[in-house]
Scaffold this motif. Structure first.
Motif, PDB file in Angstrom:
ATOM      1  N   ASN A  75       4.937   1.684   5.284  1.00  0.00           N
ATOM      2  CA  ASN A  75       4.907   0.989   3.997  1.00  0.00           C
ATOM      3  C   ASN A  75       6.302   0.513   3.595  1.00  0.00           C
ATOM      4  OD1 ASN A  75       5.573   3.708   3.785  1.00  0.00           O
ATOM      5  ND2 ASN A  75       4.944   3.829   1.638  1.00  0.00           N
ATOM      6  N   PRO A 108      -5.112  -3.005  -0.604  1.00  0.00           N
ATOM      7  CA  PRO A 108      -4.562  -1.808  -1.250  1.00  0.00           C
ATOM      8  C   PRO A 108      -5.410  -1.386  -2.453  1.00  0.00           C
ATOM      9  CG  PRO A 108      -3.166  -3.723  -1.630  1.00  0.00           C
ATOM     10  CD  PRO A 108      -4.206  -4.142  -0.651  1.00  0.00           C
ATOM     11  N   THR A 149      -4.300   0.461  -5.104  1.00  0.00           N
ATOM     12  CA  THR A 149      -3.453   0.029  -6.215  1.00  0.00           C
ATOM     13  C   THR A 149      -2.194  -0.575  -5.619  1.00  0.00           C
ATOM     14  OG1 THR A 149      -2.490   2.221  -6.251  1.00  0.00           O
ATOM     15  CG2 THR A 149      -4.201   1.768  -7.880  1.00  0.00           C
ATOM     16  N   GLU A 178      11.771   1.379  -3.827  1.00  0.00           N
ATOM     17  CA  GLU A 178      12.334   2.456  -3.012  1.00  0.00           C
ATOM     18  C   GLU A 178      13.166   1.892  -1.858  1.00  0.00           C
ATOM     19  OE1 GLU A 178       9.455   5.377  -1.785  1.00  0.00           O
ATOM     20  OE2 GLU A 178      10.944   6.449  -0.597  1.00  0.00           O
ATOM     21  N   ALA A 197       6.300   0.225  -5.811  1.00  0.00           N
ATOM     22  CA  ALA A 197       7.300   1.266  -5.584  1.00  0.00           C
ATOM     23  C   ALA A 197       7.897   1.172  -4.190  1.00  0.00           C
ATOM     24  CB  ALA A 197       6.662   2.639  -5.780  1.00  0.00           C
ATOM     25  N   ASN A 198       7.100   0.686  -3.200  1.00  0.00           N
ATOM     26  CA  ASN A 198       7.656   0.484  -1.859  1.00  0.00           C
ATOM     27  C   ASN A 198       8.913  -0.375  -1.913  1.00  0.00           C
ATOM     28  OD1 ASN A 198       5.588   1.878  -0.708  1.00  0.00           O
ATOM     29  ND2 ASN A 198       4.373   0.056  -0.199  1.00  0.00           N
ATOM     30  N   GLU A 222      -2.353   5.057   3.086  1.00  0.00           N
ATOM     31  CA  GLU A 222      -3.281   3.943   3.262  1.00  0.00           C
ATOM     32  C   GLU A 222      -2.924   3.076   4.468  1.00  0.00           C
ATOM     33  OE1 GLU A 222      -4.951   1.498  -0.197  1.00  0.00           O
ATOM     34  OE2 GLU A 222      -3.308   2.667  -1.062  1.00  0.00           O
ATOM     35  N   LYS A 224       0.837  -1.197   0.000  1.00  0.00           N
ATOM     36  CA  LYS A 224       0.000   0.000   0.000  1.00  0.00           C
ATOM     37  C   LYS A 224       0.873   1.249   0.000  1.00  0.00           C
ATOM     38  CE  LYS A 224      -3.657  -1.934   2.864  1.00  0.00           C
ATOM     39  NZ  LYS A 224      -4.249  -1.810   4.201  1.00  0.00           N
ATOM     40  N   ASP A 225       0.223   2.393  -0.288  1.00  0.00           N
ATOM     41  CA  ASP A 225       1.035   3.602  -0.150  1.00  0.00           C
ATOM     42  C   ASP A 225       0.971   4.093   1.295  1.00  0.00           C
ATOM     43  OD1 ASP A 225      -1.061   5.362   0.251  1.00  0.00           O
ATOM     44  OD2 ASP A 225      -1.219   5.913  -1.875  1.00  0.00           O
ATOM     45  N   PHE A 226       1.852   5.044   1.560  1.00  0.00           N
ATOM     46  CA  PHE A 226       2.078   5.555   2.900  1.00  0.00           C
ATOM     47  C   PHE A 226       0.790   5.895   3.657  1.00  0.00           C
ATOM     48  CE2 PHE A 226       3.552   9.536   5.213  1.00  0.00           C
ATOM     49  CZ  PHE A 226       3.909   8.810   6.333  1.00  0.00           C
ATOM     50  N   ARG A 232       7.054   5.599   8.427  1.00  0.00           N
ATOM     51  CA  ARG A 232       7.027   5.073   7.066  1.00  0.00           C
ATOM     52  C   ARG A 232       6.795   3.564   7.065  1.00  0.00           C
ATOM     53  NH1 ARG A 232       9.507   8.608   3.434  1.00  0.00           N
ATOM     54  NH2 ARG A 232       8.649   7.201   1.885  1.00  0.00           N
ATOM     55  N   GLN A 266       1.383  -1.009  -4.733  1.00  0.00           N
ATOM     56  CA  GLN A 266       2.515  -0.088  -4.742  1.00  0.00           C
ATOM     57  C   GLN A 266       3.828  -0.865  -4.725  1.00  0.00           C
ATOM     58  OE1 GLN A 266       2.354   3.251  -4.805  1.00  0.00           O
ATOM     59  NE2 GLN A 266       0.131   3.227  -4.905  1.00  0.00           N
TER      60      GLN A 266
END
Lengths: 299, 275
Positions: free
Chosen positions: B240, B47, B49, B57, B53-54, B38, B34-36, B238, B51
């Motif tokens: 996520n 989630p 969408t 990153e 990206a977690n 959420e 999930k994003d931060f 943080r 993520q």
């Protein structure tokens, strides 16, 4: 017999060289990185060294005397001992129960065993902060959804509950480990006594308490030993699960020593605490070995 | 018939138990996607969408590839050294079987009982004097020496089962010392070697304390240490990224476990029982 003594005197020179060649690497590294540090800890424990200064002063037993007035140390001692007792009892009961259930003829027992064992492979740091999330933020989320009382409790920030939360997390991580040891122990038990008991009319619960558990004693001795040692050593998990908090409510002796040494730079005092911890562990180990030796003989 | 039914009931009960205890891992996996916002607002929901990206990153933030390789190096080299030195020492001490060798075995046992803080402060000192800090290979040597107790004990008891005549025959044929040991004795110690490799690899892979006091440069971080640093950096907000890093931390051993489950469990049990 003669050949052995003959060989010893005849080739004693080579024997000595061989001894050095084989034992020296391990002995040297072990001495340098364990025995010497151990002795140094004892030496530091009589000083006021702060870890940075070149000089350190011998202050006799001041560190040891100060300990008795140090509420944080006494608190950490109480926490560690309570934790060790409760954890040892809890994990051994759960592990024995799981082992007994998972040695019955259950189809998916291999899969069950494998899954229950899994968390043992996770490192403490990660287990700590994952459970900090689960018992904290995640629980609150569950409470908002369900309004069930059990989710509304602050498991990690209540100074009375935090002990039980830690025991739970540690048991979650290690129960599979003790379970597989007990399963191995159960498989070593001979079948005959149990069969004889069945013929004599012993039923389920009686079979377990009268026959199986007494025969499981040697394994139990190992597991109790391992769980107590584990409990007295514990602290990496605490660093990310509670950080010793709330306040100092969940600070184990080991964590307190670490904080005293590396956060407060009181190396001398921390060393004296470490010496006390070492003596304590050795005494507990000694009594355990004595108690369980007696049990095994009487069997 | 009733006992079959009873076993089915127990089986069902156990699966429910396992599901309750291990469902948190699923929630962690879900929340790591999930994003931060959420994660903070609604940790229960799925989630919106995914993520990934977690993960990317976290990967770049912690330089996961480097951390992973450091851990492989640290655990691998430590295990290699500890197996070599403890098999040799265990063999010799078991063969001699004199008062002196009994005393040495006892000396080797001490470390099993004592917790890490007992030697923590001087180890940091010794490492500083010998200039071992931030040197993964040197720390591996230190690590092997520091933790060699179990190896010496298990090897020395396993060697007892190998007849002395074998050594003597080999010596008559002119095969001595290291060569005799590594060509003739060591291959016979395969089971106990396997046990020790399993125990040591898991222990070293997950070790936090030694890296924590001996590694200060992020170039040399191992997985647990990198987790610790990451946690301190982002604690309490943080989530996520933290959850993603947690998944990445446990995944390597988990994958290994899926394929070598049997050996891992056997090794762990053998080590615990004999130790």
């Amino acid at each position: 017999m003669r050949t052995i003594t003959g060989r010893r005197t005849g080739r004693s020179w080579r024997g000595k060289v061989d001894f050095v060649k084989f034992v020296a690497p391990a002995l040297l590294l072990y001495s340098l990185f364990f025995i010497v540090p151990l002795l140094q800890t004892v030496v530091y424990s009589f000083t006021d060294w702060n870890g940075i200064a070149r000089s350190r002063h011998y202050i006799g037993i001041d560190n040891y005397a100060n300990m008795l007035k140090d509420d944080l140390f006494l608190g950490s001692l109480r926490f560690t001992l309570t934790y060790a007792v409760l954890y040892t009892i809890g994990i051994n009961i759960v592990a024995v129960a799981l082992a007994l259930l998972l040695t019955r003829s259950i189809k998916s027992k291999t899969a069950l065993r494998a899954v229950i064992f899994t968390p043992f492979l996770f490192n403490d740091v990660t287990v700590g902060f994952l459970w900090q999330f689960l018992l904290g933020r995640f629980m609150t989320g569950l409470y908002d959804k369900t309004h069930l009382g059990i989710f509304g409790i602050s498991w990690l920030s209540n100074e009375h509950l935090v002990l039980y939360s830690i025991i739970f997390v540690k048991m979650w991580q290690a129960m599979g480990y003790f379970m597989v040891i007990y399963i191995a122990g159960l498989q070593l038990i001979p079948k005959e006594p149990l069969e004889a008991a069945v013929i004599d009319g012993a039923t389920g619960w009686k079979q377990i308490t009268r026959i199986t558990l007494p025969l499981l004693m040697p394994t139990m001795a190992i597991c109790v030993f391992l769980s107590i040692t584990d409990a007295l050593h514990m602290f990496p998990l605490l660093m990310t699960l509670t950080g010793g908090g709330p306040g100092h409510a969940s600070e184990s002796v080991s964590l307190y020593i670490y904080n005293t040494a590396f956060n407060n730079q009181q190396m001398g005092y921390a060393s004296s605490l470490a010496v006390v911890l070492a003596v304590l562990v050795l005494i507990i180990t000694y009594f355990q070995l004595k108690v369980f030796r007696g049990k095994e003989v009487s069997m | 018939m009733t006992s079959v039914l009873k076993n089915r009931g127990i089986e069902l009960g156990l699966w429910v138990f396992v599901l309750i205890l291990f469902s948190p891992l699923l929630f962690i996996a879900v929340n790591s996607l999930k994003d931060f916002g959420e994660v903070l607002m609604d940790p229960i929901a799925l989630p919106k969408t995914l993520q990934f990206a977690n993960y990317t990153e976290t990967w770049s933030e912690s330089a996961y590839h480097r951390v992973f390789l450091n851990t492989v190096l640290f655990a691998g080299v430590s295990t290699l050294i500890v197996i070599v030195i403890t098999s040799m020492a265990g063999y010799k001490l078991s063969r001699l079987n004199s008062k002196g060798s009994q005393m040495l075995l006892l000396l080797f046992t001490i470390a099993i009982m004592l917790p890490f803080p007992v030697v923590m402060i001087p180890i940091a000192q010794v490492a500083a004097w010998l200039d071992l800090k931030n040197n993964l290979l040197a720390i591996s040597v230190l690590n092997a020496g520091f933790s060699c107790s179990l190896g010496v004990l298990l090897f020395s008891s396993a060697v007892k089962a190998i007849p002395r005549e074998l050594d003597e025959c080999a010596e008559m044929d002119g095969c001595y010392g290291y060569r005799m040991f590594f060509q003739i004795i060591f291959p016979l110690l395969k089971p106990v070697t396997g046990t020790l490799v399993v125990i040591y690899v898991i222990r070293y892979w997950n070790d936090l304390m030694l890296p924590l006091i001996l590694i200060t440069k992020n170039k040399f971080y191992t997985i647990p240490l990198s987790q610790m640093i990451f946690f301190n950096q982002f604690s309490n907000n943080r989530w996520n990224l933290l959850l993603a890093s947690g998944v990445m931390a446990v995944l390597p051993l988990l994958i290994l476990y899926v394929f070598t489950q049997r050996y891992i469990i056997q090794g762990i049990v053998a080590g615990a029982v004999k130790g």
